[in-house]
Motif scaffolding. Structure first.
Motif, PDB file in Angstrom:
ATOM      1  N   UNK A 189      86.493  72.903  49.040  1.00 56.43           N
ATOM      2  CA  UNK A 189      86.753  71.627  48.370  1.00 56.43           C
ATOM      3  C   UNK A 189      85.511  71.103  47.657  1.00 56.43           C
ATOM      4  N   UNK A 190      84.372  71.233  48.308  1.00 61.98           N
ATOM      5  CA  UNK A 190      83.142  70.692  47.750  1.00 61.98           C
ATOM      6  C   UNK A 190      82.771  71.349  46.424  1.00 61.98           C
ATOM      7  N   UNK A 191      83.110  72.619  46.259  1.00 63.06           N
ATOM      8  CA  UNK A 191      82.770  73.302  45.015  1.00 63.06           C
ATOM      9  C   UNK A 191      83.478  72.647  43.833  1.00 63.06           C
ATOM     10  N   UNK A 192      84.806  72.527  43.926  1.00 64.10           N
ATOM     11  CA  UNK A 192      85.566  71.940  42.823  1.00 64.10           C
ATOM     12  C   UNK A 192      85.298  70.468  42.638  1.00 64.10           C
ATOM     13  N   UNK A 193      85.183  69.743  43.752  1.00 66.97           N
ATOM     14  CA  UNK A 193      84.969  68.299  43.684  1.00 66.97           C
ATOM     15  C   UNK A 193      83.608  67.985  43.047  1.00 66.97           C
ATOM     16  N   UNK A 194      82.574  68.711  43.468  1.00 65.99           N
ATOM     17  CA  UNK A 194      81.231  68.468  42.930  1.00 65.99           C
ATOM     18  C   UNK A 194      81.157  68.835  41.454  1.00 65.99           C
TER      19      UNK A 194
END
Length: 325
Positions: free
Chosen positions: A87-92
């Motif tokens: 999740x952090x990859x796409x969100x960031x």
């Protein structure tokens, strides 16, 4: 209005572009072959693959649509639920792009994205209705009395439906993801030859359970039943279990419209069983059933009035209920 949607909730990197509510581009970089040897998703590997895939995929989507990054009016990404590292990859990435361009950012709930994907070709559909989200990580049944209001009627008590298909496929020696593999093998088998029971018979509620069914598949194979017959019976019982719960909820609530979303919505046996039940049914287009970025863009476009300003401060949330009432 151009909306860029990004989904990296699990093992697929999804990037979609929506213009005024219409899907223009939907690209997915699948990691299935990367995880196939493990029989399921390895979270750390998934995160690394997302890092490698996301920027080239966004560039490819923009090129396919024939627009530049400055044409984007709204940027959205899945905030949860899902694997936190993924999740952090796409969100960031999405937040950074929105900040750099000075565009508003919308954080989308993954399950809400699936629900709006089922309306991709039917934007005229309006609440109230029932929504079933059945995928590798989720099996939830919602009552939707109004836009933005989700009442959870029932959910799986153990394995998700898609997870059960994956585990049964592994026991049968099939590939990953398991849903299409079991559907293919089931077409060659006779379900009447294998004694598997529909779970949670006699319950009054709307919950699901697939763990015992998965164990029954292993036991049936140990007893020497033919793999094709086991696959056929597993699929038949899983579909019947889902259908019984959904139809009981429809009778209880009085709703006659059902949205079926998530990867399991692609199963033709499930579609056939529900189509014979007298409900008005809506399924996502085949490319929007599994995890993808276009559904995130659609959800952001449909819900943008509920998100004033920008949500750059919203964190990733691996465990994120959708129910609002």
């Amino acid at each position: 209005m151009w909306v860029l949607g990004i989904d990296t909730s699990c093992d697929d990197t999804g990037v979609g572009l929506v213009r005024d509510g219409q899907v223009v581009v939907n690209l997915v970089a699948s990691q299935a072959s990367r995880h196939q040897g493990y029989g399921g998703v390895v979270p750390e590997l998934a995160s690394r693959e997302h890092v490698q895939a996301i920027d080239p995929l966004v560039r490819a989507a923009l090129a396919e649509a024939g627009v530049g990054v400055r044409h984007l009016d709204l940027i959205a990404a899945t905030r949860g639920p899902g694997l936190v590292g993924a999740l952090l990859v796409g969100l960031t990435y999405a937040k950074g792009l929105a900040f750099a361009l000075g565009r508003p950012f919308v954080a989308v709930h993954h399950l809400e994205g699936h629900i709006y994907a089922a309306l991709a070709h039917h934007p005229e559909v309006a609440p109230p209705f029932l929504a079933l989200v059945a995928s590798g990580g989720h099996t939830h049944l919602f009552e939707v009395p109004a836009w933005g209001t989700y009442r959870l009627l029932g959910a799986t008590l153990d394995d998700a439906a898609g997870e059960a298909f994956d585990k049964a496929a592994r026991a049968l020696g099939l590939g990953y993801p398991g849903g299409p593999e079991i559907e293919r093998l089931a077409a060659e088998g006779d379900p009447s030859r294998v004694p598997l029971s529909v779970p949670l018979q006699g319950q009054e509620g709307f919950d699901f359970s697939f763990s015992g069914l998965k164990t029954a598949v292993v036991q049936a194979l140990k007893k020497g039943y033919a793999p094709a017959d086991v696959a056929a019976r597993f699929q038949q019982v899983a579909v019947e279990h889902i259908a019984q719960v959904v139809l009981r909820a429809a009778r209880s609530t009085g709703h006659t419209t059902l949205l079926v979303a998530g990867g399991v919505a692609q199963n033709r046996a499930l579609q056939a069983r529900l189509q014979g039940a007298g409900l008005e049914l809506f399924f996502p287009p085949r490319g929007l059933a599994t995890d993808n970025g276009a559904m995130v863009a659609l959800a952001a476009w449909r819900t943008r009035e509920r998100h004033p300003g920008s949500e750059l401060g919203v964190p990733a949330a691996p465990y994120l209920p959708l129910a609002t009432s």
